[in-house]
Design a protein around this motif. Structure first.
Motif, PDB file in Angstrom:
ATOM      1  N   ILE A 154       0.900  -2.660  11.861  1.00  0.00           N
ATOM      2  CA  ILE A 154      -0.248  -3.504  11.230  1.00  0.00           C
ATOM      3  C   ILE A 154      -0.009  -4.853  10.880  1.00  0.00           C
ATOM      4  O   ILE A 154       0.455  -5.357  10.281  1.00  0.00           O
ATOM      5  N   THR A 200      -5.341  -3.217   6.352  1.00  0.00           N
ATOM      6  CA  THR A 200      -6.141  -1.987   6.962  1.00  0.00           C
ATOM      7  C   THR A 200      -7.658  -2.213   6.710  1.00  0.00           C
ATOM      8  O   THR A 200      -8.085  -0.898   6.822  1.00  0.00           O
ATOM      9  N   LYS A 224      -8.793  -2.636  12.164  1.00  0.00           N
ATOM     10  CA  LYS A 224      -8.393  -1.441  12.706  1.00  0.00           C
ATOM     11  C   LYS A 224      -9.416  -1.432  14.041  1.00  0.00           C
ATOM     12  O   LYS A 224      -9.006  -0.892  15.011  1.00  0.00           O
ATOM     13  N   ASP A 240      -0.888   8.606   5.647  1.00  0.00           N
ATOM     14  CA  ASP A 240      -1.747   7.327   5.761  1.00  0.00           C
ATOM     15  C   ASP A 240      -1.262   6.538   7.157  1.00  0.00           C
ATOM     16  O   ASP A 240      -2.210   6.085   7.695  1.00  0.00           O
ATOM     17  N   ARG A 241       0.099   6.357   7.233  1.00  0.00           N
ATOM     18  CA  ARG A 241       0.609   5.668   8.234  1.00  0.00           C
ATOM     19  C   ARG A 241       0.349   6.113   9.418  1.00  0.00           C
ATOM     20  O   ARG A 241      -0.156   5.334  10.529  1.00  0.00           O
ATOM     21  N   TRP A 245      -3.702   5.953  10.459  1.00  0.00           N
ATOM     22  CA  TRP A 245      -3.929   4.610  10.800  1.00  0.00           C
ATOM     23  C   TRP A 245      -3.547   4.584  12.285  1.00  0.00           C
ATOM     24  O   TRP A 245      -4.129   3.945  13.296  1.00  0.00           O
ATOM     25  N   THR A 287      -6.051   3.848  15.520  1.00  0.00           N
ATOM     26  CA  THR A 287      -5.925   2.947  16.200  1.00  0.00           C
ATOM     27  C   THR A 287      -4.987   2.854  17.351  1.00  0.00           C
ATOM     28  O   THR A 287      -5.815   2.735  18.555  1.00  0.00           O
TER      29      THR A 287
END
Length: 728
Positions: free
Chosen positions: A247, A265, A270, A315-316, A319, A323
């Motif tokens: 990120i 985020t 994204k 969560d990681r 993401w 993406t």
């Protein structure tokens, strides 16, 4: 294409059997020429043949090169790629060397394997062997992944002069051509290029034109650079990957779209990340893969809502899935994937994402071996995939079906002095080969092997780039990862080619002994991330949380050495050893004491100095420079040995109040001063002060003496140890 090669092969056999034995050469103008027949359209095979031609011509053998076509009268060396295996199985990137009717046959199932086979033949000819009598053999790669990690100096993870000094060199394709040549010769097959956010240097994003401020001309220049670099890699059987830190966006993007550069985020980041990944893949057809990490700037959300909780492993991975993976799957072609295993990862969540992605190729899961200091013990003592440092076998148990592990051998321990220890690498491979492992990455975070900014200008410098000076390091890692049974004779021959007939064996013996010093220190002085240990400087700029830090200097003081835990499980720390001795407890079987380690270091030093004296009469300035590095390691070995002895004596005094032990410690520390003066004297004639942590280290950090490095800078700290030992 393979069908065509089979036809070539059948045709060749027909011609081979139709000619009498011994008719392997063509006569031209009274000179005997050797014919090399190969697919002249294959760039990797072309590369190998260029090395074979050079070796043959150096041996006095004229060469003619011809394409493998359906009517070629081939009598000499025949290089073919074919799918039929016969009795001996050849895997991808493997090869067979054999003979048929006095013709040398090099057979492979792909162009890279054929290239390696030709390079093998060229090497044996360089070693004085005849192409007509080489032993038949089949060679297959031990590991399918043999990767170099190279950081890029733009958008670099580490900052400061040690990175910035390489910017011009790393934009020069001449540098990359030489590096890629060396990689191919040493059997590396992946070039991984690392920086924070590579994408804005690669494309002008279609829907985010302000992601960079490059003009059309500048963007076209970047496009030519990347296209050429990736193409050159492919032409040498090397797959190029780009690896980023997840990120992150460019400063221009952050300013234009009102977001944060790190860990934002928001929806716009994204969407941008997903789209730019797709665009990069589509615009660079020779880019083989993309890698990501889940650490650093994923510690917590930092979008518009600062009240969001810290990112969990799920969560990681979510993401990443929404993406990077989504961007990969939206591209017009598949690319390979590196999913790094680091502090914030979770094997279950990682498996979920890889399973859902359903990628056609095996995913690469890279794990740091002994964190940032792989040049330590070959025993996996800690990793980077948990805050405790303990191994999490969930990454390989149960055995995954769609990914494999690669050990990352980070080198944050020696950047200036040359290094080469073949038996360490062989032990490492033997001890860490497993069904779930398919390779290694080798490289640094705080060092780029581009511009050699450490060596003074002199006639010693016959190399242009830093990796050329460290040629043995790369040759050993690359060749042994491909084939751990590669004999020492191969590496000895490399010295012979450089310095003459009598240099090979003693030089490799000297290197093998000298190069133990940083391995022994990193095994004894347990460390974790990059700047917690710098072995060639005897520095620990930051605490690894494994013992006392005196907050005086980055140099490892006698007190810090005494009160620090080990990394290698069989090593006893100074505190452990002295406590057991004073308690009159037996030393457990299989344990190595600090005094035994000191004796090993002294033996190494003796071997090095004997070989250096044997070779010093050579008239090559570059040989003299290599010998100076070896001699430096030998005195660093002596320094470490006597400091260990001093530590044992001083700790014994502190617990027993035996004044004789205190005096013994002072005597050893005085000897340490003598050794360090010798190190300073030798290195001063070859090296000047260089940036180390400068530009990265915080202003509040106490260890400002690590910002720039030269051995002589630390003589006051070496002398300070005596003062510490004199305290009551």
């Amino acid at each position: 294409m393979k069908r065509q090669y089979i036809l070539y092969w059948i045709c060749f056999l027909g011609f081979a059997f139709s000619f009498p034995r011994g008719s392997y050469a063509q006569a031209t103008n009274g000179k005997t020429q050797l014919t090399i027949a190969y697919d002249t359209t294959s760039k990797p095979i072309q590369f190998g043949v260029s090395r074979l031609e050079r070796a043959l011509q150096k041996a006095g053998q004229p060469v003619r090169k011809v394409p493998v076509t359906l009517g070629t009268n081939v009598n000499g060396v025949f290089i073919t790629v074919e799918s039929a295996q016969g009795e001996q199985f050849i895997r991808e990137e493997g090869y067979r060397i054999s003979y048929q009717n006095n013709n040398l046959l090099i057979t492979a199932v792909d162009a890279a394997g054929a290239m390696y086979g030709v390079l093998d033949v060229a090497e044996q000819i360089q070693m004085g062997k005849s192409w007509k009598t080489l032993p038949p053999k089949v060679v297959n790669p031990h590991f399918t992944v043999r990767a170099l990690k190279v950081n890029l100096p733009w958008s670099s993870y580490r900052s400061g002069p040690a990175m910035e000094v390489h910017k011009d060199v790393c934009r020069d394709l001449a540098y990359w051509q030489r590096l890629l040549d060396q990689m191919a010769e040493n059997r590396f097959n992946i070039l991984s290029l690392w920086n924070i956010h590579p994408f804005s240097f690669m494309v002008k994003p279609t829907n985010f034109q302000e992601a960079n401020n490059f003009s059309a001309t500048e963007m076209a220049d970047w496009k030519r650079f990347w296209t050429s670099l990736f193409r050159m890699a492919k032409e040498r059987g090397i797959e190029p990957y780009i690896v980023n830190w997840n990120i992150a966006v460019s400063p221009e993007f952050a300013k234009a779209y009102g977001v944060k550069e790190r860990n934002d985020t928001s929806a716009v980041v994204k969407r941008y990340t997903r789209e730019v990944v797709t665009q990069v893949i589509n615009e660079y057809p020779d880019l083989a893969g993309i890698g990501i990490t889940l650490a650093d700037w994923m510690s917590n959300f930092s979008g518009t809502n600062s009240t969001l909780p810290e990112m969990t492993p799920k969560d990681r991975e979510d993401w990443l899935e929404e993406t990077i993976v989504a961007g990969m799957k939206a591209a017009k072609r598949p690319v390979k994937f590196i999913h790094r295993s680091v502090l914030s990862a979770d094997p279950g969540e990682m498996r979920r994402v890889i399973n859902n992605a359903q990628l056609p190729d095996t995913t690469l899961v890279e794990i740091k071996f002994n964190w940032s200091h792989g040049h330590s013990t070959p025993t996996l003592a800690l990793t980077h995939d948990s805050h405790s440092g303990k191994r999490d076998d969930g990454y390989w148990n149960p055995l995954p079906s769609n990914y494999r592990i690669q050990w990352m051998i980070r080198n944050e321990d020696f950047f200036i002095l040359r290094w080469g220890q073949p038996d360490f690498i062989r032990r490492h491979i033997a001890q860490n080969t497993a069904p779930y492992v398919n390779g290694y990455f080798v490289g640094s975070e705080g060092y780029i092997p581009a511009k050699d900014y450490s060596h003074i200008t002199s006639n010693h410098r016959t190399w242009e780039y830093a990796f050329e000076k460290q040629w043995l390091f790369y040759q050993l890692w690359g060749r042994l990862l491909y084939d751990p049974s590669t004999p020492d004779a191969v590496f000895e021959a490399s010295f012979v080619n450089r310095y003459g007939m009598k240099s090979g064996k003693p030089m490799l013996e000297a290197y093998s002994a000298a190069s133990q010093m940083p391995l022994r220190l990193a095994s004894f002085y347990g460390s974790t991330w990059d700047y917690t240990l710098y072995s060639e400087g005897f520095l620990a700029p930051f605490s690894a949380g494994k013992g006392f830090q005196d907050n005086v200097s980055s140099f490892i003081s006698i007190n810090e050495l005494i009160d620090h835990s080990t990394l290698e499980p069989t090593y006893l720390s100074i505190k452990e050893y002295v406590s057991q001795i004073l308690a009159k407890k037996a030393i457990p079987k299989g344990k190595i004491t600090p005094l035994q380690l000191a004796d090993l270091l002294d033996a190494d030093s003796k071997t090095v100095l004997q070989r250096v004296e044997q070779l010093r009469s050579g008239d090559s300035p570059t040989l003299a420079c290599e010998l100076a590095d070896l001699e430096t390691w030998s005195y660093l070995s002596r320094y470490f040995a006597d400091k260990l002895r001093a530590g044992v004596a001083l700790q014994t005094y502190r617990l027993s109040q035996d004044k004789m032990q205190q005096q013994k410690a002072i005597t050893y520390l005085n000897q340490c001063v003598t050794h360090w003066r010798k190190v300073s004297e030798i290195t001063a004639s070859h090296y000047h002060e260089v940036p180390y942590t400068e530009g990265y280290i915080s202003k509040e950090n106490a260890y400002k003496d690590s910002q720039r490095f030269l051995w002589s800078n630390y003589l006051p700290q070496v002398q300070r140890d005596i003062t510490l030992a004199q305290e009551p």
